[in-house]
Design a protein around this motif. Structure first.
Motif, PDB file in Angstrom:
ATOM      1  N   LEU A   1      34.251  27.510  45.522  1.00 29.50           N
ATOM      2  CA  LEU A   1      34.213  26.503  44.589  1.00 29.50           C
ATOM      3  C   LEU A   1      35.525  25.662  44.185  1.00 29.50           C
ATOM      4  O   LEU A   1      35.574  24.372  43.950  1.00 29.50           O
ATOM      5  N   VAL A   2      36.594  26.376  44.237  1.00 27.44           N
ATOM      6  CA  VAL A   2      37.950  25.836  44.108  1.00 27.44           C
ATOM      7  C   VAL A   2      38.225  24.761  45.051  1.00 27.44           C
ATOM      8  O   VAL A   2      38.660  23.668  44.855  1.00 27.44           O
TER       9      VAL A   2
ATOM     10  N   GLY B   1      38.255  21.063  44.128  1.00 31.05           N
ATOM     11  CA  GLY B   1      39.450  20.539  44.268  1.00 31.05           C
ATOM     12  C   GLY B   1      39.785  19.447  45.227  1.00 31.05           C
ATOM     13  O   GLY B   1      40.821  18.952  45.269  1.00 31.05           O
ATOM     14  N   VAL B   2      38.801  19.210  45.914  1.00 35.79           N
ATOM     15  CA  VAL B   2      38.792  17.977  46.779  1.00 35.79           C
ATOM     16  C   VAL B   2      38.034  16.899  46.502  1.00 35.79           C
ATOM     17  O   VAL B   2      38.541  15.846  46.340  1.00 35.79           O
ATOM     18  N   ILE B   3      36.928  17.072  45.683  1.00 35.12           N
ATOM     19  CA  ILE B   3      35.919  16.079  45.260  1.00 35.12           C
ATOM     20  C   ILE B   3      36.682  15.231  44.171  1.00 35.12           C
ATOM     21  O   ILE B   3      36.658  14.001  44.071  1.00 35.12           O
TER      22      ILE B   3
ATOM     23  N   LYS C   1      43.834  17.470  40.352  1.00 34.53           N
ATOM     24  CA  LYS C   1      43.800  18.953  41.069  1.00 34.53           C
ATOM     25  C   LYS C   1      43.603  19.910  40.013  1.00 34.53           C
ATOM     26  O   LYS C   1      42.840  20.762  40.469  1.00 34.53           O
ATOM     27  N   LEU C   2      44.336  19.642  38.783  1.00 36.83           N
ATOM     28  CA  LEU C   2      44.268  20.690  37.994  1.00 36.83           C
ATOM     29  C   LEU C   2      42.816  21.040  37.662  1.00 36.83           C
ATOM     30  O   LEU C   2      42.312  21.994  37.226  1.00 36.83           O
ATOM     31  N   ILE C   3      42.144  19.854  37.223  1.00 40.21           N
ATOM     32  CA  ILE C   3      40.757  19.849  36.617  1.00 40.21           C
ATOM     33  C   ILE C   3      39.784  20.536  37.710  1.00 40.21           C
ATOM     34  O   ILE C   3      39.249  21.321  37.378  1.00 40.21           O
TER      35      ILE C   3
ATOM     36  N   TRP D   1      40.713  24.279  38.382  1.00 43.86           N
ATOM     37  CA  TRP D   1      40.185  24.750  37.029  1.00 43.86           C
ATOM     38  C   TRP D   1      38.909  25.046  36.789  1.00 43.86           C
ATOM     39  O   TRP D   1      38.564  26.210  36.494  1.00 43.86           O
ATOM     40  N   LEU D   2      38.264  23.946  36.921  1.00 42.91           N
ATOM     41  CA  LEU D   2      36.550  24.206  37.031  1.00 42.91           C
ATOM     42  C   LEU D   2      36.102  25.350  38.227  1.00 42.91           C
ATOM     43  O   LEU D   2      35.219  25.989  37.564  1.00 42.91           O
ATOM     44  N   GLY D   3      36.529  25.174  39.252  1.00 44.94           N
ATOM     45  CA  GLY D   3      36.221  26.078  40.237  1.00 44.94           C
ATOM     46  C   GLY D   3      36.455  27.509  39.988  1.00 44.94           C
ATOM     47  O   GLY D   3      35.912  28.343  40.275  1.00 44.94           O
ATOM     48  N   ALA D   4      37.769  27.567  39.331  1.00 38.33           N
ATOM     49  CA  ALA D   4      38.217  29.196  39.106  1.00 38.33           C
ATOM     50  C   ALA D   4      37.786  29.437  37.687  1.00 38.33           C
ATOM     51  O   ALA D   4      38.125  30.705  37.377  1.00 38.33           O
TER      52      ALA D   4
END
Lengths: 395, 395
Positions: free
Chosen positions: B95-96, B100-102, B315-317, B320-323
Motif C-alpha cells: 500500500l505504501v 507513495g508513487v501515485i 510523498k508524506l500523504i 501516510w495513507l498507505g501506512a
C-alpha cells in the motif's frame, strides 16, 4: 545507468575471479596471492578480456580501487610493525636496502649494455631493475602470519630505504638522459626531504600517538579509532607522494604510528574485512597488466628470460649480502623477499617509453619482468618460511 | 604518479570532511548523515571546490566509490532484515509503495502543468517526483538502531515496490514523450520480469541459503563467509540493473539472503569497517552535486521551494495513507521515511535534460529538490523515532 551496470559487472567478475584463484592456489599449497595474480592474467586482455587495457590505466576506477587496496594492505602491515622493533633491525635493513639497490643497478646496466644499449640508456633500463615493491612480499608474510619474524622486519625496513634510493636513482638517470649534468645539490635536497619525511613521521608520529592516543576516544562515532587512523593512512599516503615516495610508504608509516594505540588489536581485526574486499583488486589488476601476446617471438622470450634472471639474481645477491648477519637461511629469506618489483618497475618503464628511451619491446620486457618476479616470489618465499624455524624477532 | 597523488588527496579530503561533518552533526543531535551531505556541499563545486563537477560524473573513480558505498550500505541493511519479518508487513508495504508513487505522480504532474508545462512534459517532470531513494532513510534507521522496528520494515519493503513502479512509470513517460503509444504488452513484460527477479531472488535465495548455508564454511579463506556474501552482493547489484532496477535493490536482496546464515552476527560486525570507509563517499558525493549558484535568482528559488514542498507533501500523504493501519504515529514515520528522492530523481532529470524535455532551470530545480528532500528528512525522522515508543515488529 548502463555505466553503473558495466562497472558493477567488472567489480563482480574481478572479485569472484580473485576468490576462485586464491582458493585454487591455497589448495595447491601456494600463497593465495599467486592465484589472484594468475586470475587477473586470465580475465585480463591476454585471455578472457573481461578487463580491458583502457580499463586499468592510471586514474580509472579499477586503478584507484587497486591503489586503495594496496595502501590499506601496507597500512595493515604497518599496524603489525612497531617502530621499536624496526629500529632493532635498522643496521641490517640499511645494508639490505643499499646493497639491494646497488647490485641490481650495476648488473642491470651491464646486461642492458651487453644487449646493445648505449650507456645512458642502459642506466635508465637498470633503474627499472632497482625498486622492490613491498606489496607482494607483505601479503605473503601476512598470509603466513610471519610479520613478527626477524626477516620480515628487515625486509620491511629495507623496502622503505629501497624506495628512497630508487627515487633518487630515477632522478639521476632522468637528468642524464635529458643531457643535463647531474645536479648534486638538487638530489641531496630531495634525499634530505625524503629521509626527513620518513624520520619525522615515524619518530614524531609514534611519540605523539603514545602520548595522546586517548584523543582517539573523543569522537562520538562508535568506530572512531578506525576512522581516524584511516584518515591518517590516506593523508600520509598522499603526503608521501608529495615527497617523491610511493603512496604505500606513507601508508606503512601510518600503520606503524597507529600500532602504538591501545586499540591496536581491535584495529587489526577491523582491517580484515577491508583487506578482504579491496586488496584483490590490486592483485587482479597487477595480473591483468601482463600482456602475453608480446612474447609470441622467440627473441622477445629470450630477452625476457634473461632480464628476469638478472633481476632475480641481482636482488637476491644484494639482499643476501646485506642480511648475512642474520645467518644464511635468514639472509636467503630476506633476499627472496626483496625480489618482487611490482608496479615501480612498470612506472619507470612507462616513463622510459614516454621519453622515447625505450622501444616497445624493451618496455614489454621490463613490465613482464616486473610482474614475473612478483609471481615467482610468493611460492618460493612461502616454502622457505615454512621450512625454516620461526626465529622470532627479539621483543 | 601525479594522478595517484591527486586522487589520494581527494579521497583524504572527502573522508576527513565526512568525519568532521558527521561529528559536528552528532554533537548537534542531528544524524551523522546530514553532516556528511553538508560536508559534501561545502567541499563541492559550490563552495571550496575540492571536488569538481567533472570529478563526480558517472564512471569516475569517486562515483564508483560512492556506488560501492551505497551498495554495501543497503547490503548491511538487508543483513538486518529477514524475509519472514518482511513478509509480515507485506500488505502495508505494498500500500505504501503504490500510494507513495501515485500521489507524488499526480500532484507533481498538476504542479508542473500549473507552472506552464504542457501535459506530456508535465508527466516527465512528475516521474522525477516519484522514486524514493532508500539509502538516506536506511542510514538514519541504522544509526538509531531502529532497523528492527515495524515502520523500518514497511519502509524497506515499500522501497523495493516503489523502485519497480518508478521504473515502469519512466518507461511510460519516455514512450509518451517519444510520441509513441504506450506499449502495454511491453510494459507488462518489464513488470513481470522485475517482480519475478525480486521474488525469485528473495524466495529461492533465502531457501537455498537456509538449506545450504554450511557450504559457506568450505573455502580455505578464513574470511570466507564474508567474501562469498560480498560476491553475492556485487553479483545481485549488477543483476538487478539488468532488470531495470537500482543496484541497491539487488544489494538489499543479497543482504536479506545472507541474513539466513548462522554467521549473521559476525557478518554484521565485519560490515562495520567497510561501511565506515566507503559510505562517506556516497553521502559526500551526494552533497557535492548540489549546485548552489543556480539559485541566485528569486524566480528559481521560488520554483525550488514549490517543487520541494510538492515533493515532500505528496510523498508524506501517500506514505501516510498507505501506512495508516500502523496507527497515526507509525504512519507519519513511514511517510517521512519515504520522502528522500536522492539519486533516482537526479537520474530522471538527467534523462529529461538529455532528451531536450527539460530546461537547464527545471533540471537544476529537480536535482536540488531531490537533494533537499534528502537533507530535510534525517533530522525529522530521527526526532520522530526518538520520541515515539519503539514498537518492535512481531518476531
Amino acid at each position: 545507468m548502463h555505466h553503473a551496470a558495466d562497472i558493477l559487472y567488472t567489480l563482480f567478475a574481478i572479485f569472484v575471479a580473485a576468490q576462485i584463484g586464491a582458493e585454487i592456489a591455497q589448495r595447491l599449497k601456494l600463497p593465495g596471492v599467486v592465484g589472484e595474480i594468475v586470475a587477473g592474467c586470465a580475465i585480463g586482455p591476454s585471455a578472457l578480456g573481461l578487463v580491458t587495457p583502457e580499463g586499468i590505466v592510471a586514474g580509472t576506477p579499477l586503478d584507484v580501487l587497486a591503489e586503495i587496496g594496496v595502501v590499506l594492505l601496507l597500512f595493515a602491515v604497518g599496524l603489525e610493525t612497531r617502530l621499536d622493533e624496526l629500529k632493532k633491525v635498522g643496521r641490517s635493513a640499511l645494508l639490505v636496502g643499499v646493497l639491494g639497490v646497488i647490485v641490481p643497478f650495476v648488473l642491470g646496466a651491464l646486461w642492458a649494455h651487453g644487449s646493445g644499449f648505449e650507456w645512458t640508456r642502459s642506466l635508465f633500463v637498470a633503474a627499472a631493475f632497482v625498486a622492490t615493491s613491498a606489496g607482494i612480499t607483505a601479503r605473503v608474510l601476512q598470509e603466513l602470519g610471519a610479520l613478527s619474524r626477524l626477516e620480515a622486519r628487515v625486509i620491511l625496513g629495507a623496502a622503505v630505504i629501497d624506495d628512497i634510493l630508487a627515487m633518487l636513482l630515477l632522478g639521476v638517470v632522468t637528468s642524464l638522459q635529458g643531457g643535463e649534468g647531474v645536479n648534486v645539490a638538487g638530489l641531496a635536497f630531495v634525499l634530505v626531504q625524503a629521509i626527513g619525511f620518513v624520520v619525522v613521521i615515524g619518530w614524531v608520529g609514534t611519540r605523539v600517538m603514545r602520548a595522546r592516543g586517548h584523543w582517539l576516544e573523543h569522537p562520538i562515532n562508535p568506530l572512531s579509532p578506525l576512522t581516524i587512523v584511516l584518515a591518517i593512512c590516506l593523508g600520509l599516503a598522499w603526503l608521501s607522494t608529495g615527497f617523491g615516495l610511493a603512496a604505500i610508504i606513507g601508508a606503512f608509516l601510518a600503520g606503524m604510528i597507529a600500532s602504538e594505540v591501545p586499540q591496536r588489536e581491535e584495529l587489526e581485526h577491523q582491517m580484515q574485512p577491508l583487506l578482504a574486499l579491496l586488496t584483490p583488486f590490486f592483485f587482479v589488476v597487477t595480473g591483468a597488466k601482463i600482456d602475453l601476446s608480446v612474447f609470441a617471438s622467440a627473441g622477445a622470450l629470450w630477452m625476457l628470460a634473461a632480464a628476469t634472471l638478472v633481476a632475480i639474481a641481482s636482488k637476491l645477491i644484494g639482499g643476501w649480502l646485506g642480511a648475512l648477519p642474520l645467518g644464511r637461511r635468514g639472509a636467503l629469506i630476506v633476499g627472496v623477499g626483496m625480489v618482487p618489483r611490482g608496479e615501480v618497475g612498470v612506472v619507470i618503464a612507462s616513463l622510459g617509453l614516454a621519453a622515447g628511451v625505450f622501444t616497445q619491446q624493451i618496455y614489454a620486457v621490463i613490465v613482464a619482468m616486473s610482474l614475473l618476479t612478483s609471481i615467482v616470489t610468493p611460492p618460493v618465499l612461502s616454502l622457505l618460511l615454512r621450512r625454516s624455524p620461526p626465529v622470532q624477532a627479539p621483543d
